[in-house]
Design an enzyme around this catalytic site. Structure first.
Site, mmCIF file in Angstrom:
data_model
loop_
_atom_site.group_PDB
_atom_site.id
_atom_site.type_symbol
_atom_site.label_atom_id
_atom_site.label_comp_id
_atom_site.label_asym_id
_atom_site.label_seq_id
_atom_site.Cartn_x
_atom_site.Cartn_y
_atom_site.Cartn_z
ATOM 1 N N ILE A 15 138.903 6.460 -20.341
ATOM 2 C CA ILE A 15 138.994 7.908 -20.117
ATOM 3 C C ILE A 15 138.846 8.659 -21.447
ATOM 4 C CG2 ILE A 15 140.403 9.742 -19.094
ATOM 5 C CD1 ILE A 15 141.827 7.455 -17.477
ATOM 6 N N ASP A 61 147.530 1.552 -34.964
ATOM 7 C CA ASP A 61 148.423 1.467 -33.814
ATOM 8 C C ASP A 61 149.329 2.691 -33.836
ATOM 9 O OD1 ASP A 61 150.702 0.718 -32.129
ATOM 10 O OD2 ASP A 61 149.761 -1.273 -32.136
ATOM 11 N N PHE A 83 146.233 9.219 -24.902
ATOM 12 C CA PHE A 83 145.805 8.224 -23.904
ATOM 13 C C PHE A 83 146.391 6.849 -24.213
ATOM 14 C CE2 PHE A 83 142.024 11.111 -23.812
ATOM 15 C CZ PHE A 83 142.013 11.407 -22.462
ATOM 16 N N SER A 127 150.201 9.583 -14.168
ATOM 17 C CA SER A 127 149.499 8.880 -13.099
ATOM 18 C C SER A 127 150.107 9.201 -11.745
ATOM 19 C CB SER A 127 149.626 7.370 -13.366
ATOM 20 O OG SER A 127 149.261 6.638 -12.222
ATOM 21 N N TYR A 152 155.074 -0.688 -15.847
ATOM 22 C CA TYR A 152 154.026 0.272 -16.224
ATOM 23 C C TYR A 152 154.302 1.640 -15.603
ATOM 24 C CZ TYR A 152 149.672 2.891 -16.026
ATOM 25 O OH TYR A 152 148.744 3.909 -16.118
ATOM 26 N N LYS A 156 155.389 5.627 -17.217
ATOM 27 C CA LYS A 156 154.787 6.948 -16.960
ATOM 28 C C LYS A 156 155.888 7.945 -16.606
ATOM 29 C CE LYS A 156 150.675 5.896 -17.967
ATOM 30 N NZ LYS A 156 150.170 6.342 -19.270
ATOM 31 N N ARG A 234 142.984 6.121 -0.972
ATOM 32 C CA ARG A 234 143.213 6.609 -2.330
ATOM 33 C C ARG A 234 142.335 7.829 -2.568
ATOM 34 N NH1 ARG A 234 146.491 3.342 -1.736
ATOM 35 N NH2 ARG A 234 147.181 1.633 -3.082
HETATM 36 P P1 NAD Z 1 142.022 2.059 -21.620
HETATM 37 O O1 NAD Z 1 142.804 0.808 -21.791
HETATM 38 O O2 NAD Z 1 140.574 1.962 -21.403
HETATM 39 O O3 NAD Z 1 142.283 3.029 -22.865
HETATM 40 C C1 NAD Z 1 143.494 3.047 -23.565
HETATM 41 C C2 NAD Z 1 143.158 2.895 -25.042
HETATM 42 O O4 NAD Z 1 144.367 2.940 -25.801
HETATM 43 C C3 NAD Z 1 142.476 1.563 -25.368
HETATM 44 O O5 NAD Z 1 141.299 1.840 -26.123
HETATM 45 C C4 NAD Z 1 143.501 0.804 -26.213
HETATM 46 O O6 NAD Z 1 142.877 -0.006 -27.188
HETATM 47 C C5 NAD Z 1 144.299 1.943 -26.809
HETATM 48 N N1 NAD Z 1 145.693 1.632 -27.151
HETATM 49 C C6 NAD Z 1 146.638 1.036 -26.379
HETATM 50 N N2 NAD Z 1 147.803 0.993 -27.047
HETATM 51 C C7 NAD Z 1 147.599 1.579 -28.253
HETATM 52 C C8 NAD Z 1 148.423 1.837 -29.380
HETATM 53 N N3 NAD Z 1 149.709 1.480 -29.422
HETATM 54 N N4 NAD Z 1 147.876 2.473 -30.446
HETATM 55 C C9 NAD Z 1 146.566 2.838 -30.434
HETATM 56 N N5 NAD Z 1 145.737 2.609 -29.401
HETATM 57 C C10 NAD Z 1 146.265 1.994 -28.332
HETATM 58 O O7 NAD Z 1 142.733 2.876 -20.446
HETATM 59 P P2 NAD Z 1 142.247 4.194 -19.686
HETATM 60 O O8 NAD Z 1 141.904 3.811 -18.308
HETATM 61 O O9 NAD Z 1 141.263 4.948 -20.524
HETATM 62 O O10 NAD Z 1 143.621 4.973 -19.625
HETATM 63 C C11 NAD Z 1 143.974 5.983 -20.560
HETATM 64 C C12 NAD Z 1 145.356 6.504 -20.210
HETATM 65 O O11 NAD Z 1 145.346 6.989 -18.866
HETATM 66 C C13 NAD Z 1 146.463 5.450 -20.264
HETATM 67 O O12 NAD Z 1 147.624 6.061 -20.739
HETATM 68 C C14 NAD Z 1 146.621 5.051 -18.813
HETATM 69 O O13 NAD Z 1 147.911 4.558 -18.557
HETATM 70 C C15 NAD Z 1 146.395 6.385 -18.131
HETATM 71 N N6 NAD Z 1 145.962 6.259 -16.722
HETATM 72 C C16 NAD Z 1 144.874 5.485 -16.406
HETATM 73 C C17 NAD Z 1 144.476 5.345 -15.084
HETATM 74 C C18 NAD Z 1 143.312 4.471 -14.714
HETATM 75 O O14 NAD Z 1 143.223 4.071 -13.552
HETATM 76 N N7 NAD Z 1 142.388 4.163 -15.617
HETATM 77 C C19 NAD Z 1 145.195 6.014 -14.076
HETATM 78 C C20 NAD Z 1 146.288 6.819 -14.423
HETATM 79 C C21 NAD Z 1 146.663 6.932 -15.772
HETATM 80 N N1 UDP Z 2 141.742 -3.155 -3.920
HETATM 81 C C1 UDP Z 2 141.164 -4.162 -3.177
HETATM 82 N N2 UDP Z 2 140.564 -5.197 -3.839
HETATM 83 C C2 UDP Z 2 140.522 -5.273 -5.187
HETATM 84 C C3 UDP Z 2 141.111 -4.237 -5.931
HETATM 85 C C4 UDP Z 2 141.722 -3.203 -5.271
HETATM 86 O O1 UDP Z 2 141.192 -4.133 -1.939
HETATM 87 O O2 UDP Z 2 139.984 -6.246 -5.725
HETATM 88 C C5 UDP Z 2 142.381 -2.020 -3.232
HETATM 89 C C6 UDP Z 2 143.849 -1.882 -3.551
HETATM 90 O O3 UDP Z 2 144.622 -2.679 -2.698
HETATM 91 C C7 UDP Z 2 144.068 -0.375 -3.334
HETATM 92 C C8 UDP Z 2 142.715 0.234 -3.727
HETATM 93 O O4 UDP Z 2 141.764 -0.838 -3.655
HETATM 94 O O5 UDP Z 2 144.294 -0.130 -1.972
HETATM 95 C C9 UDP Z 2 142.707 0.818 -5.132
HETATM 96 O O6 UDP Z 2 143.210 -0.167 -6.008
HETATM 97 P P1 UDP Z 2 143.141 -0.007 -7.590
HETATM 98 O O7 UDP Z 2 143.757 -1.254 -8.191
HETATM 99 O O8 UDP Z 2 141.748 0.322 -8.024
HETATM 100 O O9 UDP Z 2 144.032 1.267 -7.897
HETATM 101 P P2 UDP Z 2 145.572 1.592 -7.534
HETATM 102 O O10 UDP Z 2 145.522 2.611 -6.448
HETATM 103 O O11 UDP Z 2 146.225 0.316 -7.145
HETATM 104 O O12 UDP Z 2 146.098 2.155 -8.814
#
Ligand code: NAD
Ligand code: UDP
Length: 341
Positions: A15, A61, A83, A127, A152, A156, A234
């Site tokens: 992201i 870090d 992030f 999240s 996790y 959040k 979702r």
């Molecule tokens: P990602 O793992 O691709 O990106 C996170 C980045 O943070 C990575 O590049 C990692 O190297 C870096 N990182 C982790 N710990 C660190 C630290 N201590 N110091 C410096 N860098 C560090 O994940 P993403 O999907 O881009 O997610 C970004 C944020 O959004 C996260 O906080 C995640 O929890 C949150 N989020 C993600 C999702 C999703 O489905 N992708 C959904 C809801 C919330």
């Molecule tokens: N899911 C699935 N097969 C997979 C991965 C995910 O059927 O290999 C389903 C999971 O059970 C959920 C939806 O897809 O209903 C989205 O899952 P994901 O892990 O992408 O995101 P979540 O909502 O769990 O954060």
């Protein structure tokens, strides 16, 4: 003229890279800090290629106070987007201390330095997981949070509370928590996208890898939910739309438009999509097959969650724009780019 400089932690990630692109295109300066624990330097190269701009990158870090302080000393920031976090739900159950240490520690360190260096604005990556299985759908920002089902998810909730309490205590600090629903897709250039390590946990990377032949078959976790086709619902939000929400949030803070010093916004489409609908749409728009089998439910999964996006639409002036078709095309284009297909 540059609008201001934003520190983006974790910006080499999925992201973060998309957000860095949008911030730069919107006229902000961007400084990137990432420890590359879940990303690669090539992701930053992708951002440079798309924007045609050099981006200051510091490999550090966020738990390393001394290293991070150098960054705060070297630049004057109008805000931070945080992030940086570890994000694998299953791993967090196995290694809770890693998750509490990294996610809480890095956030506290960033907030401490913001306080010390007088940086007023922070956007935090929260999240939809904080809602668990809501009693009433769609989830609004005032829908009660449910007890977290993984370390996790707990990080959040705790980080949201840390932000709320810090904003209340420290004069001049503003915070926005964006509750992302399910981010999917990639930049239309296919120069940046999601880079899952090992076997993907998330649905869309598993689908794209299966379509590419890297995985044999997608397992759909449960078709006995109380939903139209029995698979879970979702709210899948395009990552480029999600990136824009961060720019709008930063602009709101910098522009002094906040109604409260701590605000929360749902970032989703408002539209529930089932797992089967997603798979079939992917197959249709990309003209590829995704072999799948139905297996049992995955532990910890909720049946259905999607967003009420009214607040983001009206207050932030942000709305999801890309269609699911377009998003799933971009996901496939990115996978093909990665595999050289
Ligand atoms: P990602 O793992 O691709 O990106 C996170 C980045 O943070 C990575 O590049 C990692 O190297 C870096 N990182 C982790 N710990 C660190 C630290 N201590 N110091 C410096 N860098 C560090 O994940 P993403 O999907 O881009 O997610 C970004 C944020 O959004 C996260 O906080 C995640 O929890 C949150 N989020 C993600 C999702 C999703 O489905 N992708 C959904 C809801 C919330
Ligand atoms: N899911 C699935 N097969 C997979 C991965 C995910 O059927 O290999 C389903 C999971 O059970 C959920 C939806 O897809 O209903 C989205 O899952 P994901 O892990 O992408 O995101 P979540 O909502 O769990 O954060």
């Amino acid at each position: 003229m540059e609008k201001g400089k934003v520190l983006v932690t974790g910006a080499a990630g999925y992201i973060g890279t998309h957000t860095a692109v949008k911030l730069i295109n919107a006229g902000f300066g961007v400084v990137v800090v990432d420890n590359l624990s879940n990303s690669e330097l090539s992701a930053i190269e992708g951002v440079r290629e798309i924007t045609g701009r050099e981006i200051p990158f510091v490999q550090a870090d966020c738990n390393d106070r001394a290293a991070l302080e150098e960054v705060f000393r070297a630049h004057e920031f109008c805000g931070v987007i945080h992030f940086a976090a570890s994000k694998a739900v299953g791993e967090s159950v196995e290694q809770p201390l890693l998750y509490y240490g990294n996610n809480l520690g890095s956030f506290v360190t960033v907030l401490e330095l913001m306080k010390e260096y007088g940086v007023p604005n922070i956007v935090f990556s929260s999240s939809a997981t904080v809602y668990g299985q809501p009693d009433v759908l769609p989830a609004t920002e005032t829908t009660p949070r449910k007890p977290a089902t993984s370390p996790y998810g707990n990080t959040k909730q705790i980080c949201e509370d840390i932000l709320r309490d810090s904003v209340a205590a420290y004069e001049g600090l503003n915070g926005i928590a964006l509750r992302y629903f399910n981010p999917i897709g990639a930049h239309p250039s296919a120069l940046i996208g999601e880079l899952p390590k090992g076997v993907p946990n998330n649905l869309v990377p598993f689908i794209t890898q299966t379509a590419a032949g890297v995985r044999e078959c997608l397992s759909i976790f449960g078709d006995d939910y109380n939903t139209g086709d029995g698979t879970a619902l979702r709210d899948y939000i395009d990552v480029v739309d999600l990136a824009k929400a961060h720019v709008v949030a930063v602009e709101r803070m910098v522009g002094g438009d906040m109604k409260e010093q701590y605000e929360i916004f749902n970032i989703g489409t408002g539209r529930p999509v089932s797992v089967l609908e997603l798979v079939r749409t992917f197959e249709k728009v990309n003209g590829v097959a995704v072999p799948y089998k139905i297996v049992g439910r995955r532990a910890g999964d909720v049946e259905a969650v999607w967003a009420d996006t009214t607040l983001a639409n009206t207050e932030l002036g942000w709305k999801a724009e890309r269609s699911l078709d377009e998003t799933l095309r971009s996901a496939w284009k990115w996978e093909k780019h990665l595999r050289g297909l």
